[in-house]
Design a protein around this motif. Structure first.
Motif, short mmCIF file in Angstrom:
data_model
loop_
_atom_site.label_atom_id
_atom_site.label_comp_id
_atom_site.label_asym_id
_atom_site.label_seq_id
_atom_site.Cartn_x
_atom_site.Cartn_y
_atom_site.Cartn_z
N VAL A 43 22.00 11.59 -38.97
CA VAL A 43 23.27 12.23 -38.61
C VAL A 43 23.21 13.72 -38.91
O VAL A 43 23.59 14.55 -38.06
CB VAL A 43 24.45 11.56 -39.37
CG1 VAL A 43 25.73 12.37 -39.22
CG2 VAL A 43 24.67 10.14 -38.85
N LEU A 47 23.48 16.77 -36.02
CA LEU A 47 24.53 17.78 -36.08
C LEU A 47 23.98 19.20 -36.13
O LEU A 47 24.69 20.15 -35.78
CB LEU A 47 25.44 17.53 -37.29
CG LEU A 47 26.27 16.25 -37.22
CD1 LEU A 47 26.95 15.99 -38.56
CD2 LEU A 47 27.29 16.31 -36.09
N VAL A 56 28.92 12.35 -32.23
CA VAL A 56 28.04 11.61 -33.12
C VAL A 56 28.93 10.61 -33.86
O VAL A 56 29.86 11.00 -34.57
CB VAL A 56 27.32 12.53 -34.13
CG1 VAL A 56 26.48 11.69 -35.11
CG2 VAL A 56 26.44 13.55 -33.41
N ALA A 75 31.84 15.26 -41.89
CA ALA A 75 32.89 15.10 -40.88
C ALA A 75 33.94 16.20 -40.99
O ALA A 75 34.49 16.63 -39.96
CB ALA A 75 33.54 13.72 -41.00
N LEU A 81 31.72 14.80 -35.23
CA LEU A 81 31.29 13.65 -36.02
C LEU A 81 32.48 12.73 -36.26
O LEU A 81 33.50 13.15 -36.81
CB LEU A 81 30.69 14.08 -37.36
CG LEU A 81 30.33 12.97 -38.34
CD1 LEU A 81 29.30 12.01 -37.74
CD2 LEU A 81 29.82 13.56 -39.65
#
Length: 153
Positions: A43, A47, A56, A75, A81
């Motif tokens: 992740v 990003l 994502v 996040a 995200l």
């Protein structure tokens, strides 16, 4: 994913306007088991790409729990995200996660599913149990199949 119907990779666009097929870009990516380890690393990498995915989706069992704090921090910094609650061994949880992701994607389909969630039970021949073997098999083998079915149907 095995069907081209759902795989919608797009040509990467460099900042100077050149396009390239060297790196494949995806509009949407879902990573299971994303609250720690390899899943969290994937992740983070997605990003920070020069052309990150539009969406994502990072899944974990307890998005508000202690083990998801790093994911929560990410996040708060990355509006693309989305943390999605998911217990990969629970068909109802898979269905709910697929519906949640589907709402966000508005019918465009998920481009990349990374089945990362898994468990490891360290047992010897003498200490192995049916319960442990069933949990490992369900999580590491059956769950990826069910997840793939949920996003490819």
């Amino acid at each position: 994913l095995s069907t081209t119907r759902h795989l919608q990779a797009v040509r990467c666009q460099h900042r100077d306007g050149r396009s390239s097929m060297a790196g494949v870009c995806f509009r949407s990516v879902l990573v299971t088991g994303a609250n720690r380890g390899i899943g969290l690393g994937l992740v983070q990498h997605l990003l920070t790409l020069p052309n990150p995915p539009e969406w994502v989706f990072a899944t974990c069992r307890d998005p508000k729990g202690q083990r998801a704090q790093e994911l929560q921090k990410l996040a708060s910094k990355h509006p693309n995200l989305v943390i999605v609650p998911l217990e990969v061994t629970d068909p109802a949880s898979i269905k709910a996660a697929a519906a949640s992701v589907g709402e966000r994607l508005k019918g465009s389909g998920l481009n990349l599913l990374i089945n990362n969630a898994g468990v490891l039970k360290v047992n010897t021949l003498d200490t192995e149990t049916l319960k442990d073997m069933t949990q490992v098999y369900t999580t590491n083998t059956i769950a990826p199949l069910l997840l793939s079915q949920a996003w490819c149907s």
